[in-house]
Write a protein that holds these residues in place. Sequence first.
Motif, PDB file in Angstrom:
ATOM      1  N   ASP A   1       2.373   9.009 -34.189  1.00 54.10           N
ATOM      2  CA  ASP A   1       2.329   9.593 -32.715  1.00 54.10           C
ATOM      3  C   ASP A   1       2.679  10.795 -32.389  1.00 54.10           C
ATOM      4  OD1 ASP A   1       1.823   6.638 -32.228  1.00 54.10           O
ATOM      5  OD2 ASP A   1       3.674   6.098 -31.691  1.00 54.10           O
ATOM      6  N   THR A   2       3.368  11.539 -33.218  1.00 55.20           N
ATOM      7  CA  THR A   2       3.745  12.900 -33.197  1.00 55.20           C
ATOM      8  C   THR A   2       2.758  13.989 -33.634  1.00 55.20           C
ATOM      9  OG1 THR A   2       4.519  13.033 -35.552  1.00 55.20           O
ATOM     10  CG2 THR A   2       6.187  12.278 -33.921  1.00 55.20           C
ATOM     11  N   ILE A   3       1.762  13.314 -34.214  1.00 55.72           N
ATOM     12  CA  ILE A   3       0.549  14.348 -34.543  1.00 55.72           C
ATOM     13  C   ILE A   3      -0.329  14.488 -33.368  1.00 55.72           C
ATOM     14  CG2 ILE A   3      -1.529  14.305 -36.208  1.00 55.72           C
ATOM     15  CD1 ILE A   3       0.241  12.700 -37.975  1.00 55.72           C
ATOM     16  N   ASP A   4      -0.709  15.782 -33.296  1.00 59.85           N
ATOM     17  CA  ASP A   4      -1.491  16.404 -32.317  1.00 59.85           C
ATOM     18  C   ASP A   4      -2.771  15.397 -32.316  1.00 59.85           C
ATOM     19  OD1 ASP A   4      -3.878  17.634 -31.158  1.00 59.85           O
ATOM     20  OD2 ASP A   4      -2.726  19.353 -31.235  1.00 59.85           O
ATOM     21  N   PRO A   5      -3.020  14.967 -31.340  1.00 61.00           N
ATOM     22  CA  PRO A   5      -4.460  14.087 -31.167  1.00 61.00           C
ATOM     23  C   PRO A   5      -5.833  14.420 -31.830  1.00 61.00           C
ATOM     24  CG  PRO A   5      -3.215  13.636 -29.218  1.00 61.00           C
ATOM     25  CD  PRO A   5      -2.643  15.065 -29.883  1.00 61.00           C
ATOM     26  N   ALA A   6      -5.833  15.784 -31.757  1.00 59.10           N
ATOM     27  CA  ALA A   6      -6.925  16.647 -32.560  1.00 59.10           C
ATOM     28  C   ALA A   6      -6.923  16.411 -33.900  1.00 59.10           C
ATOM     29  CB  ALA A   6      -7.179  18.009 -32.029  1.00 59.10           C
ATOM     30  N   TYR A   7      -5.789  16.098 -34.678  1.00 64.53           N
ATOM     31  CA  TYR A   7      -5.587  16.077 -36.055  1.00 64.53           C
ATOM     32  C   TYR A   7      -5.452  14.579 -36.602  1.00 64.53           C
ATOM     33  CZ  TYR A   7      -5.416  20.996 -35.430  1.00 64.53           C
ATOM     34  OH  TYR A   7      -5.599  22.150 -35.262  1.00 64.53           O
ATOM     35  N   ARG A   8      -5.278  13.437 -35.779  1.00 58.85           N
ATOM     36  CA  ARG A   8      -5.105  12.160 -36.079  1.00 58.85           C
ATOM     37  C   ARG A   8      -6.146  11.561 -36.936  1.00 58.85           C
ATOM     38  NH1 ARG A   8      -2.416  10.162 -30.808  1.00 58.85           N
ATOM     39  NH2 ARG A   8      -0.654  11.281 -30.788  1.00 58.85           N
ATOM     40  N   ALA A   9      -7.470  11.927 -36.551  1.00 56.98           N
ATOM     41  CA  ALA A   9      -8.708  11.345 -37.469  1.00 56.98           C
ATOM     42  C   ALA A   9      -8.397  11.662 -38.864  1.00 56.98           C
ATOM     43  CB  ALA A   9      -9.744  11.519 -36.882  1.00 56.98           C
ATOM     44  N   ALA A  10      -8.069  13.013 -39.229  1.00 55.44           N
ATOM     45  CA  ALA A  10      -7.913  13.443 -40.681  1.00 55.44           C
ATOM     46  C   ALA A  10      -6.684  12.669 -41.104  1.00 55.44           C
ATOM     47  CB  ALA A  10      -7.810  14.957 -40.485  1.00 55.44           C
ATOM     48  N   PHE A  11      -5.526  12.636 -40.269  1.00 51.24           N
ATOM     49  CA  PHE A  11      -4.465  12.038 -40.879  1.00 51.24           C
ATOM     50  C   PHE A  11      -4.930  10.559 -41.254  1.00 51.24           C
ATOM     51  CE2 PHE A  11      -0.973   9.344 -40.060  1.00 51.24           C
ATOM     52  CZ  PHE A  11       0.209   9.692 -40.867  1.00 51.24           C
ATOM     53  N   ASP A  12      -5.535   9.790 -40.370  1.00 49.88           N
ATOM     54  CA  ASP A  12      -5.726   8.272 -40.530  1.00 49.88           C
ATOM     55  C   ASP A  12      -6.682   8.328 -41.781  1.00 49.88           C
ATOM     56  OD1 ASP A  12      -4.088   7.731 -38.325  1.00 49.88           O
ATOM     57  OD2 ASP A  12      -6.076   7.635 -37.064  1.00 49.88           O
ATOM     58  N   GLU A  13      -7.476   9.203 -41.949  1.00 52.37           N
ATOM     59  CA  GLU A  13      -8.639   9.177 -43.165  1.00 52.37           C
ATOM     60  C   GLU A  13      -7.699   9.325 -44.365  1.00 52.37           C
ATOM     61  OE1 GLU A  13     -10.680  10.980 -46.273  1.00 52.37           O
ATOM     62  OE2 GLU A  13     -10.193  12.271 -44.605  1.00 52.37           O
ATOM     63  N   LEU A  14      -6.850  10.252 -44.363  1.00 59.10           N
ATOM     64  CA  LEU A  14      -5.980  10.589 -45.742  1.00 59.10           C
ATOM     65  C   LEU A  14      -4.964   9.338 -45.949  1.00 59.10           C
ATOM     66  CD1 LEU A  14      -5.635  14.294 -45.324  1.00 59.10           C
ATOM     67  CD2 LEU A  14      -6.942  13.060 -46.960  1.00 59.10           C
ATOM     68  N   LEU A  15      -4.640   8.903 -44.902  1.00 57.37           N
ATOM     69  CA  LEU A  15      -3.404   7.973 -45.043  1.00 57.37           C
ATOM     70  C   LEU A  15      -4.215   6.451 -45.627  1.00 57.37           C
ATOM     71  CD1 LEU A  15      -0.602   7.132 -44.549  1.00 57.37           C
ATOM     72  CD2 LEU A  15      -1.285   6.006 -42.452  1.00 57.37           C
ATOM     73  N   ASP A  16      -5.494   6.462 -45.151  1.00 57.06           N
ATOM     74  CA  ASP A  16      -6.353   5.030 -45.778  1.00 57.06           C
ATOM     75  C   ASP A  16      -6.597   5.207 -47.338  1.00 57.06           C
ATOM     76  OD1 ASP A  16      -6.304   3.817 -43.321  1.00 57.06           O
ATOM     77  OD2 ASP A  16      -8.319   4.538 -42.758  1.00 57.06           O
ATOM     78  N   ARG A  17      -6.615   6.635 -47.720  1.00 56.39           N
ATOM     79  CA  ARG A  17      -7.061   6.861 -49.181  1.00 56.39           C
ATOM     80  C   ARG A  17      -5.568   6.944 -50.052  1.00 56.39           C
ATOM     81  NH1 ARG A  17     -11.633  10.974 -49.581  1.00 56.39           N
ATOM     82  NH2 ARG A  17     -11.868   9.886 -51.576  1.00 56.39           N
ATOM     83  N   ALA A  18      -4.476   6.770 -49.461  1.00 53.18           N
ATOM     84  CA  ALA A  18      -3.317   6.666 -50.375  1.00 53.18           C
ATOM     85  C   ALA A  18      -3.142   5.311 -51.125  1.00 53.18           C
ATOM     86  CB  ALA A  18      -2.050   6.648 -49.281  1.00 53.18           C
ATOM     87  N   THR A  19      -2.792   5.337 -52.369  1.00 57.36           N
ATOM     88  CA  THR A  19      -2.759   4.414 -53.229  1.00 57.36           C
ATOM     89  C   THR A  19      -1.132   3.557 -52.839  1.00 57.36           C
ATOM     90  OG1 THR A  19      -1.336   5.507 -54.774  1.00 57.36           O
ATOM     91  CG2 THR A  19      -3.443   5.367 -55.059  1.00 57.36           C
ATOM     92  N   LEU A  20      -0.354   4.116 -51.898  1.00 61.72           N
ATOM     93  CA  LEU A  20       0.903   3.519 -51.407  1.00 61.72           C
ATOM     94  C   LEU A  20       1.402   4.113 -50.448  1.00 61.72           C
ATOM     95  CD1 LEU A  20       3.343   1.632 -52.346  1.00 61.72           C
ATOM     96  CD2 LEU A  20       4.173   3.550 -53.740  1.00 61.72           C
ATOM     97  N   VAL A  21       1.828   3.462 -49.524  1.00 66.27           N
ATOM     98  CA  VAL A  21       2.665   4.044 -48.224  1.00 66.27           C
ATOM     99  C   VAL A  21       3.920   3.538 -48.373  1.00 66.27           C
ATOM    100  CG1 VAL A  21       2.535   4.740 -45.592  1.00 66.27           C
ATOM    101  CG2 VAL A  21       0.439   4.371 -47.127  1.00 66.27           C
TER     102      VAL A  21
END
Length: 169
Positions: free
Chosen positions: A78-98
Amino acid sequence: MATDPAPVRVGVAGHINLTPATERLVADALRVELRRISARPVHGVTCLAAGTDQVFARVVLATGGSYEVVLPALDYRDTIDPAYRAAFDELLDRATLVVHTGHRNSGTAAYVAANRELLNRVERLVAVWDGEPGCHAASTDRTVRMARQRSIPTTVIWPADARRASRDR
C-alpha cells in the motif's frame, strides 16, 4: 551421483530513487558483479523496493537465478506509488519465497527489521550506494555497516555517471 552445490545467496541494498539511465547502468554493473561472485546463477534476497531492489530482481532472473522477498510490513504494498505497483506485483509473484517481518505498518522500524532479516539470509551483500550518509536507520549506509559488522562480504556499486532522481519521481 554428485549434486549441484546450492547457489550463492546474495542480498541487495540500495537507493530507491535512481534515474532511468542509472537503473540501466546499475543493471549492467549488477550483471558483472553477480558473474564475479559465482559462475552459477545466484539466489537473491531483496525487499523489492523500487529502484535498486527491483533492478536486482530482474537481473537475477535474467541471469537464470531466483530470489526471495523480505516484506517489511503487512501494509508494504500500500505504500508503493500506484504507478509502480504492477511492477512490484509481477516481481513479487516470481519470488520463490516471501517472508514477512511481523510488522503491521511500514516505517523505519519495519525497514530496519527487513534489512536485518535480509542479512540473516545471505552469504554476500551487494549495495548500490553513492557513498553519502543516509537520513534514517534503514538507509543503505546503515545496512552496509551492519553487513560489515557481521563479516558479510559486501560489494558497493555506484557506476560512473550514476545519478539519483528527485524524490517526487
